[in-house]
Design a protein around this motif. Structure first.
Motif, PDB file in Angstrom:
ATOM      1  N   ILE A   1       0.849  -1.185   0.000  1.00 56.22           N
ATOM      2  CA  ILE A   1       0.000   0.000   0.000  1.00 56.22           C
ATOM      3  C   ILE A   1       0.882   1.230   0.000  1.00 56.22           C
ATOM      4  O   ILE A   1       2.037   1.178   0.408  1.00 56.22           O
ATOM      5  CB  ILE A   1      -0.944   0.063   1.219  1.00 56.22           C
ATOM      6  CG1 ILE A   1      -0.128   0.081   2.516  1.00 56.22           C
ATOM      7  CG2 ILE A   1      -1.943  -1.045   1.221  1.00 56.22           C
ATOM      8  CD1 ILE A   1      -0.921   0.460   3.727  1.00 56.22           C
ATOM      9  N   ASN A   2       0.338   2.318  -0.454  1.00 54.03           N
ATOM     10  CA  ASN A   2       1.012   3.604  -0.383  1.00 54.03           C
ATOM     11  C   ASN A   2       0.275   4.420   0.664  1.00 54.03           C
ATOM     12  O   ASN A   2      -0.707   5.087   0.353  1.00 54.03           O
ATOM     13  CB  ASN A   2       0.985   4.331  -1.730  1.00 54.03           C
ATOM     14  CG  ASN A   2       1.805   3.618  -2.766  1.00 54.03           C
ATOM     15  OD1 ASN A   2       2.818   3.014  -2.438  1.00 54.03           O
ATOM     16  ND2 ASN A   2       1.384   3.675  -4.009  1.00 54.03           N
ATOM     17  N   ALA A   3       0.712   4.316   1.892  1.00 53.15           N
ATOM     18  CA  ALA A   3       0.051   5.031   2.974  1.00 53.15           C
ATOM     19  C   ALA A   3       0.376   6.509   2.887  1.00 53.15           C
ATOM     20  O   ALA A   3       1.516   6.898   2.694  1.00 53.15           O
ATOM     21  CB  ALA A   3       0.488   4.463   4.315  1.00 53.15           C
ATOM     22  N   GLN A   4      -0.657   7.333   2.989  1.00 47.85           N
ATOM     23  CA  GLN A   4      -0.497   8.773   2.971  1.00 47.85           C
ATOM     24  C   GLN A   4      -1.305   9.347   4.113  1.00 47.85           C
ATOM     25  O   GLN A   4      -2.310   8.787   4.509  1.00 47.85           O
ATOM     26  CB  GLN A   4      -1.028   9.370   1.671  1.00 47.85           C
ATOM     27  CG  GLN A   4      -0.316   8.925   0.440  1.00 47.85           C
ATOM     28  CD  GLN A   4      -0.944   9.575  -0.797  1.00 47.85           C
ATOM     29  OE1 GLN A   4      -1.701  10.522  -0.698  1.00 47.85           O
ATOM     30  NE2 GLN A   4      -0.620   9.063  -1.959  1.00 47.85           N
ATOM     31  N   HIS A   5      -0.854  10.485   4.594  1.00 49.00           N
ATOM     32  CA  HIS A   5      -1.638  11.177   5.605  1.00 49.00           C
ATOM     33  C   HIS A   5      -2.812  11.845   4.897  1.00 49.00           C
ATOM     34  O   HIS A   5      -2.642  12.517   3.895  1.00 49.00           O
ATOM     35  CB  HIS A   5      -0.798  12.233   6.328  1.00 49.00           C
ATOM     36  CG  HIS A   5      -1.609  13.084   7.246  1.00 49.00           C
ATOM     37  ND1 HIS A   5      -2.109  12.599   8.427  1.00 49.00           N
ATOM     38  CD2 HIS A   5      -2.051  14.347   7.129  1.00 49.00           C
ATOM     39  CE1 HIS A   5      -2.811  13.555   9.015  1.00 49.00           C
ATOM     40  NE2 HIS A   5      -2.783  14.633   8.235  1.00 49.00           N
ATOM     41  N   VAL A   6      -4.015  11.625   5.387  1.00 49.14           N
ATOM     42  CA  VAL A   6      -5.211  12.208   4.806  1.00 49.14           C
ATOM     43  C   VAL A   6      -5.852  13.109   5.849  1.00 49.14           C
ATOM     44  O   VAL A   6      -6.086  12.701   6.984  1.00 49.14           O
ATOM     45  CB  VAL A   6      -6.219  11.110   4.389  1.00 49.14           C
ATOM     46  CG1 VAL A   6      -7.506  11.716   3.869  1.00 49.14           C
ATOM     47  CG2 VAL A   6      -5.591  10.201   3.345  1.00 49.14           C
ATOM     48  N   ASP A   7      -6.116  14.339   5.471  1.00 52.05           N
ATOM     49  CA  ASP A   7      -6.808  15.268   6.346  1.00 52.05           C
ATOM     50  C   ASP A   7      -8.291  14.932   6.287  1.00 52.05           C
ATOM     51  O   ASP A   7      -9.002  15.328   5.359  1.00 52.05           O
ATOM     52  CB  ASP A   7      -6.553  16.707   5.892  1.00 52.05           C
ATOM     53  CG  ASP A   7      -7.182  17.735   6.817  1.00 52.05           C
ATOM     54  OD1 ASP A   7      -8.081  17.383   7.609  1.00 52.05           O
ATOM     55  OD2 ASP A   7      -6.782  18.909   6.736  1.00 52.05           O
ATOM     56  N   MET A   8      -8.776  14.164   7.256  1.00 48.49           N
ATOM     57  CA  MET A   8     -10.149  13.672   7.249  1.00 48.49           C
ATOM     58  C   MET A   8     -11.173  14.807   7.332  1.00 48.49           C
ATOM     59  O   MET A   8     -12.230  14.724   6.724  1.00 48.49           O
ATOM     60  CB  MET A   8     -10.379  12.683   8.392  1.00 48.49           C
ATOM     61  CG  MET A   8      -9.581  11.430   8.268  1.00 48.49           C
ATOM     62  SD  MET A   8      -9.995  10.565   6.739  1.00 48.49           S
ATOM     63  CE  MET A   8      -8.874   9.208   6.854  1.00 48.49           C
ATOM     64  N   VAL A   9     -10.864  15.862   8.071  1.00 51.96           N
ATOM     65  CA  VAL A   9     -11.798  16.984   8.173  1.00 51.96           C
ATOM     66  C   VAL A   9     -11.945  17.642   6.804  1.00 51.96           C
ATOM     67  O   VAL A   9     -13.050  17.921   6.340  1.00 51.96           O
ATOM     68  CB  VAL A   9     -11.329  18.003   9.235  1.00 51.96           C
ATOM     69  CG1 VAL A   9     -12.206  19.243   9.235  1.00 51.96           C
ATOM     70  CG2 VAL A   9     -11.316  17.349  10.614  1.00 51.96           C
ATOM     71  N   GLN A  10     -10.827  17.879   6.133  1.00 53.44           N
ATOM     72  CA  GLN A  10     -10.859  18.486   4.797  1.00 53.44           C
ATOM     73  C   GLN A  10     -11.578  17.571   3.815  1.00 53.44           C
ATOM     74  O   GLN A  10     -12.406  18.024   3.026  1.00 53.44           O
ATOM     75  CB  GLN A  10      -9.425  18.769   4.325  1.00 53.44           C
ATOM     76  CG  GLN A  10      -9.338  19.436   2.981  1.00 53.44           C
ATOM     77  CD  GLN A  10      -9.819  20.872   3.007  1.00 53.44           C
ATOM     78  OE1 GLN A  10      -9.795  21.527   4.035  1.00 53.44           O
ATOM     79  NE2 GLN A  10     -10.282  21.353   1.889  1.00 53.44           N
TER      80      GLN A  10
END
Length: 130
Positions: free
Chosen positions: A31-40
């Motif tokens: 997988i290519n894990a990325q930080h995701v801004d869940m609020v955005q």
């Protein structure tokens, strides 16, 4: 003697993500894990809400309607399929435009420099048979 209790799924997922490898039925899944801004992300636009949305140009003339969103198997860039012209589904002309050419202004979908005529001049998009 301690009883063996299976760890919660969330714990397993966190362990898998921190190890960099997910496993499905024992097989490593890259997988290519990325930080995701869940609020955005949560303030974004769902495909189910975009489908059927009117499309406007810069002068707020309605130039079509979003019929669908599509990605191809070899290209992850999404395309908006626009329905141009026609009445009640009769005589419509479908065209594909890259999603990144669209703008969202005041919650309105826009293709700034397009007109109905310029969209009708594009090659017609046809869905592949099932």
């Amino acid at each position: 003697m301690k009883s063996h209790i299976a760890p919660p799924l969330a714990t397993l997922l966190i362990l898998a993500l921190t190890s960099g490898t997910l496993r499905a039925q024992g097989t490593p899944q890259p997988i290519n894990a990325q930080h995701v801004d869940m609020v955005q992300l949560a303030t974004g636009y769902r495909a189910s809400k975009i489908d059927g949305s009117p499309m406007f140009n810069r002068t707020q003339d309605k130039i079509g309607t979003i019929d669908d969103l599509i990605t191809s198997p070899n290209n992850p860039i999404p395309y908006a399929i626009l329905s141009v012209g026609g009445f009640l589904g009769m005589g419509t002309h479908l065209v594909a435009v890259p999603w990144n050419s669209l703008q969202i202004v005041n919650r309105q979908m826009r293709l700034p420099d397009a007109t109905k005529e310029s969209l009708k001049a594009l090659p017609e998009f046809r869905y592949a048979p099932d």
